[in-house]
Enzyme design. Structure first.
Site, PDB file in Angstrom:
ATOM      1  N   LEU A  80       0.816  -1.211   0.000  1.00  0.00           N
ATOM      2  CA  LEU A  80       0.000   0.000   0.000  1.00  0.00           C
ATOM      3  C   LEU A  80       0.849   1.261   0.000  1.00  0.00           C
ATOM      4  CD1 LEU A  80      -2.759  -0.996   2.579  1.00  0.00           C
ATOM      5  CD2 LEU A  80      -2.901  -1.039   0.094  1.00  0.00           C
ATOM      6  N   GLY A  81       2.026   1.192   0.624  1.00  0.00           N
ATOM      7  CA  GLY A  81       2.876   2.372   0.687  1.00  0.00           C
ATOM      8  C   GLY A  81       4.135   2.073   1.460  1.00  0.00           C
ATOM      9  N   GLU A  82       5.011   3.069   1.530  1.00  0.00           N
ATOM     10  CA  GLU A  82       6.265   2.883   2.232  1.00  0.00           C
ATOM     11  C   GLU A  82       6.808   4.226   2.679  1.00  0.00           C
ATOM     12  OE1 GLU A  82       9.405   1.387  -0.234  1.00  0.00           O
ATOM     13  OE2 GLU A  82       8.451   2.174  -2.030  1.00  0.00           O
ATOM     14  N   GLY A  83       7.680   4.164   3.678  1.00  0.00           N
ATOM     15  CA  GLY A  83       8.356   5.344   4.183  1.00  0.00           C
ATOM     16  C   GLY A  83       9.846   5.077   4.274  1.00  0.00           C
ATOM     17  N   GLN A  84      10.518   5.859   5.102  1.00  0.00           N
ATOM     18  CA  GLN A  84      11.979   5.757   5.161  1.00  0.00           C
ATOM     19  C   GLN A  84      12.428   4.432   5.744  1.00  0.00           C
ATOM     20  OE1 GLN A  84      13.842   8.836   7.427  1.00  0.00           O
ATOM     21  NE2 GLN A  84      15.908   8.269   6.847  1.00  0.00           N
ATOM     22  N   GLU A 134       7.178  -0.200   5.737  1.00  0.00           N
ATOM     23  CA  GLU A 134       6.253  -0.389   4.639  1.00  0.00           C
ATOM     24  C   GLU A 134       4.881  -0.727   5.193  1.00  0.00           C
ATOM     25  OE1 GLU A 134       8.067  -3.580   2.541  1.00  0.00           O
ATOM     26  OE2 GLU A 134       9.573  -2.315   1.549  1.00  0.00           O
ATOM     27  N   ASP A 153      -3.107  14.907   9.949  1.00  0.00           N
ATOM     28  CA  ASP A 153      -3.256  14.630   8.512  1.00  0.00           C
ATOM     29  C   ASP A 153      -4.663  14.113   8.220  1.00  0.00           C
ATOM     30  OD1 ASP A 153      -2.639  14.431   5.852  1.00  0.00           O
ATOM     31  OD2 ASP A 153      -1.548  12.551   6.026  1.00  0.00           O
TER      32      ASP A 153
END
Length: 884
Positions: A596-600, A603, A739
């Site tokens: 679905l997504g990832e960051g630094q 995931e 957010d």
């Protein structure tokens, strides 16, 4: 900073690969014939469903090719009647180019004799809109089996681009049928899900039969002589011949392989406009258009093309197009691919205008190359297996070139030479990257003098929070007495929106109300106590409130993005397994379906959790405890995560375990006894609210008559109340979400909303965030003025974001907030217009929104923080609307 940018190098290398494979075209149906996983269980049982089943032992999971498990096949319940529409449905997991279907009956070791003599196919790319397959002559019924044991393999002409497929047995008499199925094809990595174009036209030549250049296999709609919402002959992998009057197919009309238009009949000033929609945002490098050039008949390739880009379907078209001039060829009448460079522009939708060079223009194929696309292979396309599975597939048949295909032109040695050169370049690039990383590590050990210019802000006891985007920086020695003490670990770097804001003198000029206290600390930090009252900007910057070293900021999305909740103070020095109340779930029962997504450092994956309802037992928050597996969102810490990120991840688990509200995403269980650390949260089958609403229209007689997905005004009000209820709960705990937006609200099938925090980590919504100096990203179109200019996030700033979220809901998410303003103009709007007699640009009133509700939105956007309503007040104000 290291002098070499390894990402730039890799982009250049990828461009070389794309150029080397440009001659290959897109998927070749003759080679795209690989088993997709019914027989060997790569397609899991949960992905196979049916309209009904006779017994549990003849359920859909037993409809696998060459399998004798259960009672040997899938059998729909009861006698199949000619009017019945029973089906076996398979979810392929990703968009797939389907070329072959194989079927068997129920043999069951010679004890069964049921089979389907014929069947139809329905398919869907999104699981919502279903289409019926027909062959090139318009027939929908495919010949099936003549006995229960032999396999019947049918080529699908035209092939199907789909994710979901339904096999529907057909009978002329009342009978019992059973089926076993295998599907063949390869991944549709190009990602094109629809194109729109003018309807093809007829060519009438004196003394010759009429040639028809319509798109006969288009699966979208044809309204007012324009095709929209589907795919057809431009994506079937069949390249038209040099002579457009001939076709590669048998028993079809003249001109069948081409979609063509006459210059003087469109009324578009000499061009054809087409739109292309993709499954996600992509970084486009080129477009390839196979065009006829039989100039003796008045047909030429296009003279030029201009393409506009749209990052999201609800966004506006970017004003600057990419324009490409074609080199026309009046000596070689051969049809050819024309490659149009797209300059790595990012978009989810393209609009291209192709300009005529002669009387006629004809296309047979259109394909796109992007840096996010998995490159096609020459011999072995990858099957749609799960990420953790590596499978080698074998084609079901050996295909020999037909007589109508052009012979080999002797370019194979050149192609091999190019590939060898590319491999050598790759080795050199890998060496340079490794060397660069080594140099960068050495440079990072040097004194970081640039930190002296960064602004540091102390966390105070005011109820608003400085939300920071980078790890904490240890205090340096030699700081003045007004600065932080070496023993205080709660100082972090703040990167303001513009370099000029880092100078306190400039900041005084920008914000006159801060002129008397520009050197004061910027009212930040989490809540020191649950009953701390909120303060205005003046109060925050003119008070001498005490500092609380215990205050902490926990990144509830820190490992998977840049976002975080701001939470009350925690006394969490070192977290261990005993501090975590969530139960440990068996890791092997998590089946990964989609990233679905990832960051630094982490995931987010969409997974199926086998046996989760039984594992959670009584009191489970799952709505349906009868199913064997459920969809969940799994946050996973990557192996290269720092110790700080690991500790933050454990803190995030502890904080989320405290959240217990029907409108807030729940933490279900964890996997923390071994690496990688995982937390398992709820996930809703209807996805996020932004995508849900953007695909619907407001309920009306027209939507009912045409079966258009729709929502009622009552539905929108109910959604608004649920979001207000969830935020009221967070506010009661002094949580600041930071957010809030429709992309962070998930829905189940009953339109129950749960507030989440996955939006920032998803590439789909990257255009909703503004990147600051290449470091942090902020959802500025949803942020209050004090959050943008001062970095302050409070419950009151969440109220501002709630007003924008309401605006999204009542525009059905068809438009981005402040869509006519650039990101920079949005930032200027918050400062200049507030300072200049309060003349700020606000969002307009949505046509669907009742006046009283828009007035409530305007109250959420008040400049003075105390004048904004609370979430308790918003909830009480919205509830009566739902009952009307």
């Amino acid at each position: 900073m290291c002098w070499c940018d390894r990402w730039t190098i890799m982009h250049l290398f990828l461009l070389l690969i794309l150029q080397a494979t440009a001659a290959l075209g897109q998927i070749d149906p003759a080679h795209c014939r690989y088993a997709l996983g019914m027989e060997d269980n790569r397609i899991k049982d949960e992905a196979i469903t049916a309209s009904s089943q006779w017994y549990e032992t003849t359920g859909p999971q037993y409809g696998r090719f060459n399998s004798e498990e259960g009672d040997g096949a899938w059998c729909p319940k009861g006698q199949l009647e000619p009017s019945d529409t029973q089906y076996l449905q398979v979810d392929l997991g990703r968009l797939t180019f389907l070329t072959v279907v194989g079927t068997q009956g129920r043999y069951a070791r010679n004890s069964g004799n049921e089979y389907a003599r014929a069947y139809r196919l329905n398919y869907s790319r999104d699981g919502v809109l279903w289409k019926s397959w027909r062959n090139r002559l318009g027939n929908a019924v495919i010949e099936g089996n003549k006995n229960a044991y032999q396999s019947v393999i049918n080529d699908i002409h035209p092939p199907i681009i789909t994710r979901y497929i339904r096999v529907i047995p057909v009978t002329k008499l009342s009978t019992t049928v059973c089926m076993r199925v295998e599907l063949y094809g390869c991944l549709w990595d190009e990602g094109l899900i629809s194109y729109s174009a003018p309807e093809g036209q007829l060519m009438q030549q004196p003394g010759h039969p009429i040639a028809n250049f319509s798109d006969s296999t288009y699966d979208g709609v044809n309204e007012r002589r324009r095709l929209s919402g589907g795919l057809g002959q431009l994506t079937d992998g069949v390249i038209g011949l040099d002579n457009f009057l001939q076709a590669r197919q048998y028993h079809v009309w003249r001109g069948y392989d081409y979609l063509g238009w006459r210059n003087d009949s469109l009324g578009t000033q000499g061009h054809v406009e087409m739109e292309f929609v993709f499954d996600r945002q992509r970084n486009f490098t080129s477009m390839k258009v196979h065009s006829n050039n039989m100039f003796s008949q008045g047909v030429k390739i296009f003279s030029s093309v201009s393409c506009w880009f749209k990052p999201r379907l609800i966004a506006a078209w970017e004003p600057e197009p990419v324009t490409f001039m074609t080199v026309l060829d009046d000596r070689n009448p051969s049809a050819r691919y024309v490659t149009v460079p797209l300059n790595r522009r990012t978009a989810k939708s393209l609009r291209c205008r192709f300009y005529f060079a002669d009387v006629w223009m004809m296309f047979s194929e259109v394909s796109f190359q992007s840096e996010d696309t998995v490159l096609p292979t020459l011999l072995v396309p990858s099957p749609p297996a799960s990420e953790e599975t590596t499978v080698t597939t074998t084609p079901i048949t050996t295909v020999t070139p037909s007589a109508s295909e052009p012979p080999d032109d002797g370019n194979t040695p050149i192609l091999i030479g190019c590939l060898v050169t590319i491999i050598l370049l790759l080795i050199i690039i890998i060496f340079l990257i490794l060397w660069c990383q080594c140099v960068c590590k050495v440079l990072e050990k040097a004194p970081r003098r640039i930190l002296d210019e960064d602004v540091t802000v102390r966390l105070s006891s005011c109820s608003d929070t400085i939300i920071l985007q980078t790890p904490p920086v240890p205090p340096r020695s030699g700081r003045s007495a007004t600065g932080p003490a070496n023993s205080d670990p709660h100082y972090e770097r703040v990167f303001l929106l513009d370099p000029q804001y880092q100078n306190p003198a400039v900041l005084r000029n920008k914000l006159p109300e801060l002129s008397q206290s520009a050197e004061a600390s910027a009212c930040g930090g989490g809540y020191a106590e649950p009953d701390v009252t909120q303060c205005t900007p003046h109060q925050c910057f003119h008070s001498n409130a005490p500092h609380y070293a215990e205050t902490d900021i926990v990144r509830l999305q820190g490992v998977t993005g840049s976002n975080m909740y701001a939470v009350p103070a925690l006394t969490v020095d070192s977290l261990t397994r005993k501090d975590i109340s969530a139960a440990e779930f068996p890791r092997q029962q998590l089946i990964f379906r989609e990233k679905l997504g990832e960051g630094q450092f982490g995931e987010v994956h969409l997974c199926e959790a086998e046996g989760l309802p039984e594992f959670l037992g009584e009191g489970s928050p799952l709505p349906d405890r009868d199913c064997l597996s459920v969809l969940v969102a799994v946050k996973q810490l990557r192996a290269d995560a720092t110790n700080q990120a690991r500790n933050d991840f454990l803190k995030e688990i502890k904080i989320m375990s405290r959240l217990n509200d029907p409108n807030i995403i729940r933490l279900l269980c964890v996997c923390v006894t071994s690496d990688p650390l995982c937390m398992v949260t709820e996930y809703m089958e209807n996805g996020d609210l932004n995508m849900f609403l953007s695909q619907r229209e407001i309920e009306s007689t027209l939507t009912h008559a045409n079966n258009i997905p729709s929502v009622s005004l009552s539905d929108l009000l109910h959604m608004s109340v649920q979001i207000a209820s969830g935020m009221k709960y967070l506010a009661s705990l002094n949580f600041v979400h930071r957010d809030l937006a429709t992309r962070n609200c998930l829905l189940d099938r009953r339109l129950t909303i749960k507030i989440a925090d996955f939006g920032m980590s998803r590439n789909l919504y990257s255009s909703d965030y503004y990147r600051i100096q290449g470091r942090a990203v902020l959802p500025i179109r949803w942020m209050a003025w004090e959050s943008i200019l001062l970095g302050k996030f409070t419950t009151a700033s969440d109220v501002w974001a709630f007003g924008v979220t309401l605006w999204e809901i009542f525009t059905l998410c068809k438009e981005q907030p402040y869509s006519l303003l650039s990101d920079e103009q949005v930032i200027e709007n918050t400062g200049e217009f507030f300072r200049n007699q309060g003349r700020q640009i606000f969002l307009y009133a949505p046509p669907l929104c009742p006046p009283s509700l828009f007035e409530l939105m305007m109250r959420c956007w008040r400049r003075d923080i105390p004048d904004r309503p609370t979430f308790e007040g918003l909830y009480q104000a919205l509830r009566p609307h739902v009952n009307q």
